[in-house]
Design an enzyme around this catalytic site. Structure first.
Site, PDB file in Angstrom:
ATOM      1  N   SER A  64       0.826  -1.204   0.000  1.00 26.23           N
ATOM      2  CA  SER A  64       0.000   0.000   0.000  1.00 26.23           C
ATOM      3  C   SER A  64       0.859   1.251   0.000  1.00 26.23           C
ATOM      4  O   SER A  64       1.464   1.569  -0.998  1.00 26.23           O
ATOM      5  CB  SER A  64      -1.024   0.035   1.128  1.00 26.23           C
ATOM      6  N   HIS A  69       4.060  14.321   6.231  1.00 27.95           N
ATOM      7  CA  HIS A  69       3.968  15.748   5.931  1.00 27.95           C
ATOM      8  C   HIS A  69       4.421  16.466   7.193  1.00 27.95           C
ATOM      9  O   HIS A  69       3.946  16.140   8.280  1.00 27.95           O
ATOM     10  CB  HIS A  69       2.538  16.141   5.553  1.00 27.95           C
ATOM     11  N   CYS A  84      -1.358  -3.847   3.543  1.00 26.62           N
ATOM     12  CA  CYS A  84      -2.244  -4.993   3.390  1.00 26.62           C
ATOM     13  C   CYS A  84      -1.443  -6.244   3.735  1.00 26.62           C
ATOM     14  O   CYS A  84      -0.238  -6.292   3.522  1.00 26.62           O
ATOM     15  CB  CYS A  84      -2.751  -5.085   1.954  1.00 26.62           C
TER      16      CYS A  84
END
Length: 133
Positions: A64, A69, A84
């Site tokens: 995934s 940030h 996953c």
């Protein structure tokens, strides 16, 4: 019976040292270190340096993604780890990030994604329902 297809951890890290999250090179090394530590499979990545401060980046994984940030002027980093398959890799990647950044406070949300039924007999329920219609 149900199973979870993926695990998603969203973490807000507060009180992070300015220098650890200001430069894109350090942010990139952090995420790549987490990927390696958790034995995840990197497909590609993209990172960006903000002016005057902060960086953002994402690593696309076979499992995934992992992203960051940063707002170094606030000592804050937003982290997103979603995988996953095995949950242990998700926790291991987040563990690496937290141990490296050493935040003073962590607000974490954990979500199981894709909770689907498990059919222990191996019968395809969708095909059975279609046949009955």
């Amino acid at each position: 019976m149900e199973k979870t297809l993926g695990l998603h951890i969203l973490a807000d890290l507060y009180g992070v040292d300015f220098e650890k999250i200001d430069h894109v090179e350090d942010v990139k090394a952090l995420l790549e270190g987490a990927v390696k530590y958790a034995n995840l499979s990197k497909l590609s990545s993209h990172f960006h340096q903000f002016n005057p401060h902060g960086a953002t980046g994402v690593i696309l994984l076979e499992e995934s993604h992992i992203s960051i940030h940063t707002w170094p002027e606030h000592g804050y980093a937003a982290i997103d780890v979603y995988t996953c398959g095995g949950k242990e890799k998700t926790f291991k990647a987040m563990e690496y990030i937290i141990k490296t950044l050493k935040p003073k406070r962590i607000d974490e949300k954990i979500a199981e994604r894709g909770v689907v039924p498990v059919n222990p007999e191996g019968v395809n329920i969708e095909k059975m329902q279609l046949a009955q219609v």
